[in-house]
Design an enzyme around this catalytic site. Structure first.
Site, PDB file in Angstrom:
ATOM      1  N   HIS A   1      43.935  36.082  48.933  1.00  0.00           N
ATOM      2  CA  HIS A   1      42.591  37.022  48.825  1.00  0.00           C
ATOM      3  C   HIS A   1      41.475  35.926  49.235  1.00  0.00           C
ATOM      4  O   HIS A   1      41.753  34.993  49.647  1.00  0.00           O
ATOM      5  CB  HIS A   1      42.367  37.549  47.493  1.00  0.00           C
ATOM      6  CG  HIS A   1      42.066  36.497  46.389  1.00  0.00           C
ATOM      7  ND1 HIS A   1      43.289  35.407  46.006  1.00  0.00           N
ATOM      8  CD2 HIS A   1      40.971  35.970  45.900  1.00  0.00           C
ATOM      9  CE1 HIS A   1      42.657  34.471  45.052  1.00  0.00           C
ATOM     10  NE2 HIS A   1      41.469  34.644  45.227  1.00  0.00           N
TER      11      HIS A   1
ATOM     12  N   HIS B   1      34.820  33.818  35.622  1.00  0.00           N
ATOM     13  CA  HIS B   1      34.917  33.939  37.058  1.00  0.00           C
ATOM     14  C   HIS B   1      33.610  33.520  37.899  1.00  0.00           C
ATOM     15  O   HIS B   1      32.605  34.208  37.833  1.00  0.00           O
ATOM     16  CB  HIS B   1      35.483  35.285  37.542  1.00  0.00           C
ATOM     17  CG  HIS B   1      36.114  35.447  38.975  1.00  0.00           C
ATOM     18  ND1 HIS B   1      36.248  36.597  39.789  1.00  0.00           N
ATOM     19  CD2 HIS B   1      36.444  34.363  39.959  1.00  0.00           C
ATOM     20  CE1 HIS B   1      36.431  36.288  40.917  1.00  0.00           C
ATOM     21  NE2 HIS B   1      37.091  35.137  40.902  1.00  0.00           N
TER      22      HIS B   1
ATOM     23  N   ASP C   1      36.039  38.267  44.146  1.00  0.00           N
ATOM     24  CA  ASP C   1      37.183  38.214  44.951  1.00  0.00           C
ATOM     25  C   ASP C   1      37.117  39.396  46.040  1.00  0.00           C
ATOM     26  O   ASP C   1      36.539  40.592  45.504  1.00  0.00           O
ATOM     27  CB  ASP C   1      38.493  38.382  44.164  1.00  0.00           C
ATOM     28  CG  ASP C   1      38.641  37.032  43.434  1.00  0.00           C
ATOM     29  OD1 ASP C   1      38.196  36.028  43.932  1.00  0.00           O
ATOM     30  OD2 ASP C   1      39.454  36.941  42.554  1.00  0.00           O
TER      31      ASP C   1
ATOM     32  N   HIS D   1      38.213  34.371  47.846  1.00  0.00           N
ATOM     33  CA  HIS D   1      37.272  34.138  46.690  1.00  0.00           C
ATOM     34  C   HIS D   1      35.743  33.666  47.335  1.00  0.00           C
ATOM     35  O   HIS D   1      35.690  32.633  48.166  1.00  0.00           O
ATOM     36  CB  HIS D   1      37.607  32.799  45.757  1.00  0.00           C
ATOM     37  CG  HIS D   1      36.752  32.497  44.673  1.00  0.00           C
ATOM     38  ND1 HIS D   1      36.868  33.195  43.528  1.00  0.00           N
ATOM     39  CD2 HIS D   1      35.926  31.522  44.712  1.00  0.00           C
ATOM     40  CE1 HIS D   1      35.785  32.347  42.870  1.00  0.00           C
ATOM     41  NE2 HIS D   1      35.312  31.503  43.591  1.00  0.00           N
TER      42      HIS D   1
END
Length: 328
Positions: free
Chosen positions: A300, A221, A225, A302
């Site tokens: 959401h 990742h 987030d 990022h």
């Protein structure tokens, strides 16, 4: 009979000395009656002029009433920050509804110089202000009493003596200086004392940076987030310049700004983009609204911090913000 010295005394509040030497010429002295002498101002400075000068010097300009029903947008403003700073009832939604014709269809696109109405009844014309009452004129006798002190001394000349009249004038009192007007206090800044803020208000951390997984092209990742429902306002973490504002493929609608220290902050999956490429933004300024565009399983934010503008130059965004005083 020898000439007798003759003295006429006036009240002390109106003393003025007059002195004129007369030699070899005829001189006519105005008679002063026993009922009270009338003071004559010197030629070239009539009492009426003194009165007008005194009235003009002491007149204070009227201070126009401050207007509190409108606001002019400056760089870094958003509808949210304006509504909070001006305590607009109904928040930024009400402020937007009152100024839809000025702002347009996108509430995130406001520009410096736009004039916004703050009050619900701001469209109604204001009642005309009552005209200011003119200052009361200063009469000639009042000006003479306030600005001049007279003393008249006349001496009859003895044989071979000269007639003398002495004149003294007291300087007029200086008008009091007008009281300074205190400047209005600016609205409290949105930014923290460190110059950095979180990318959204009341941040709640979601999927952490660096988590490994096959769903990411890099194998991990690349950002952090933040839990955010669609329509949550997103803000610049620091001062910077917008370098990306548009569709970013898997990132969906994205915004990227180059920060003052050379790092890059990227915001992905936005539902609304509120800035343009090349635009300068300030810390806390709204960049757009969160959403679920691009490759996502739900709404959401990022958020990435990069050392360069492109994918693959990411660093830990939480560690970066905490190093700059942001509590996460």
């Amino acid at each position: 009979m020898p000439a007798q010295a003759r003295r006429i005394a006036l009240p002390r509040a109106a003393r003025f000395g007059i002195g004129i030497a007369v030699t070899g010429a005829s001189f006519a002295l105005p008679l002063v009656t026993a009922m009270g002498a009338q003071a004559h101002t010197a030629p070239g400075a009539p009492a009426a002029s003194v009165a007008q000068h005194t009235a003009a010097a002491e007149a204070k300009p009227a201070v126009p009433a401050a207007a509190f029903d409108s606001y002019r947008v400056v760089s870094g403003d958003t509808l949210t920050t304006i509504a909070d700073a001006k305590q607009v009832e109904g928040g930024w939604h009400a402020l937007y509804e009152r100024n839809r014709s000025v702002v347009g269809a996108n509430p995130d696109l406001i520009f410096p110089g736009q004039q916004l109405s703050l009050a619900a009844d701001a469209a109604k014309p204001a009642a005309p202000a009552a005209p200011a009452k003119p200052a009361a004129p200063v009469t000639q006798s009042a000006a003479a009493a306030a600005d001049t002190q007279l003393q008249v001394k006349t001496e009859a000349a003895k044989p071979g003596a000269q007639l003398q009249t002495q004149v003294q004038s007291a300087a007029p009192a200086k008008p009091a200086a007008p009281a300074p007007v205190a400047p209005a206090k600016p609205a409290a800044p949105v930014a923290a004392t460190s110059g950095y803020v979180a990318p959204l208000a009341n941040p709640v951390l979601g999927e952490a940076y660096g988590v490994a997984g096959s769903m990411w092209a890099s194998g991990h990742h690349t950002g952090q987030d933040f839990v955010a429902s669609t329509g949550t306002p997103l803000r610049a973490v620091a001062n910077g310049v917008v370098v990306k504002a548009g569709n970013g493929g898997a990132y969906g609608n994205e915004v990227e700004i180059k920060l003052a220290d050379g790092k890059y902050a990227q915001y992905a999956h936005l539902s609304v983009i509120g800035v343009k490429v090349g635009q300068t933004v300030t810390v806390g300024q709204r960049l757009g609204l969160s959403g679920a565009t691009g490759n996502v399983t739900g709404p959401h934010l990022h958020f990435e911090i990069r050392t360069g503008p492109e994918y693959g130059s990411d660093i830990n965004p939480v560690a970066y913000l905490r190093a700059h005083g942001v509590a996460l």
